[in-house]
Scaffold this motif. Structure first.
Motif, short mmCIF file in Angstrom:
data_model
loop_
_atom_site.label_atom_id
_atom_site.label_comp_id
_atom_site.label_asym_id
_atom_site.label_seq_id
_atom_site.Cartn_x
_atom_site.Cartn_y
_atom_site.Cartn_z
N LEU A 88 5.77 21.56 51.50
CA LEU A 88 4.72 22.72 51.39
C LEU A 88 5.11 24.24 51.06
O LEU A 88 5.73 24.76 50.31
CB LEU A 88 4.06 22.90 53.38
N VAL A 148 -1.18 21.89 47.96
CA VAL A 148 -1.14 22.81 48.46
C VAL A 148 -1.94 22.27 49.70
O VAL A 148 -1.50 22.41 50.62
CB VAL A 148 -1.15 23.94 48.96
N GLN A 157 -0.87 18.95 50.88
CA GLN A 157 0.66 19.41 51.68
C GLN A 157 -0.02 19.17 53.10
O GLN A 157 0.57 19.28 54.07
CB GLN A 157 1.55 19.93 51.17
N ALA A 158 -0.11 20.39 53.41
CA ALA A 158 -0.78 20.76 55.18
C ALA A 158 -1.16 20.04 55.45
O ALA A 158 -1.44 19.66 56.70
CB ALA A 158 -1.47 22.41 54.31
#
Length: 158
Positions: free
Chosen positions: A46, A110, A113-114
């Motif tokens: 991240l 993103v 990934q979070a």
């Protein structure tokens, strides 16, 4: 965020129901904690995406001539103090806007990934329940985006 914190409570704007230890509950908040070595690989992925986004934004800024640069420096000192930095630091809203305006990293990368990081235990629903896929599916998308923004602002960009 200017000072490091170990925990942040994110209030949900749109609560949702979920089961916990056999009881039905209404989610009110998510407790976020700083990553440890247990979550290092997910946090690093991240952070790398966010760093690429920031680098892309910096590269995209137009150069100004020396006269304009001098005027800007004077304005910053007048408005923000000697160091030219505004009080308050990076906000979740700034993070989200930067993610969506990026041309070098897809926003969905993103978000995924979070999620991977949050599933590792840094995000606890109502401070107790580890976030898992069915819980993410119940979340309002704006709440999720703001959750990511707060996490990045409080734990990744410090």
């Amino acid at each position: 965020m200017s000072e490091e914190i170990s925990e942040y409570t994110f209030e949900l704007t749109k609560p949702f129901s979920y089961a916990f230890k056999g009881d039905q509950r209404e989610a009110a908040f998510i407790t976020l904690t700083a990553p440890t070595m247990l979550q290092h690989s997910q946090a690093a992925a991240l952070k790398q995406s966010i760093s690429r986004i920031i680098a892309g934004v910096v590269e995209g800024v137009d150069d100004k001539d020396d006269e304009d640069d001098k005027d800007d420096e004077d304005d910053e000192d007048d408005e923000n103090g000697k160091d030219g930095k505004k009080e308050g630091g990076v906000t979740a809203k700034m993070v989200i806007g930067t993610i969506y305006s990026s041309t070098c990293v897809d926003a969905n990368v993103v978000w995924e990934q979070a999620k991977a990081l949050f599933k590792q235990g840094v995000a606890l629903l109502d401070g107790e329940q580890k976030m898992i896929v069915p819980l993410f599916e119940k979340m309002d998308p704006k709440d999720f985006e703001n959750l990511v923004g707060e996490y990045v602002a409080n734990f990744i960009l410090v």
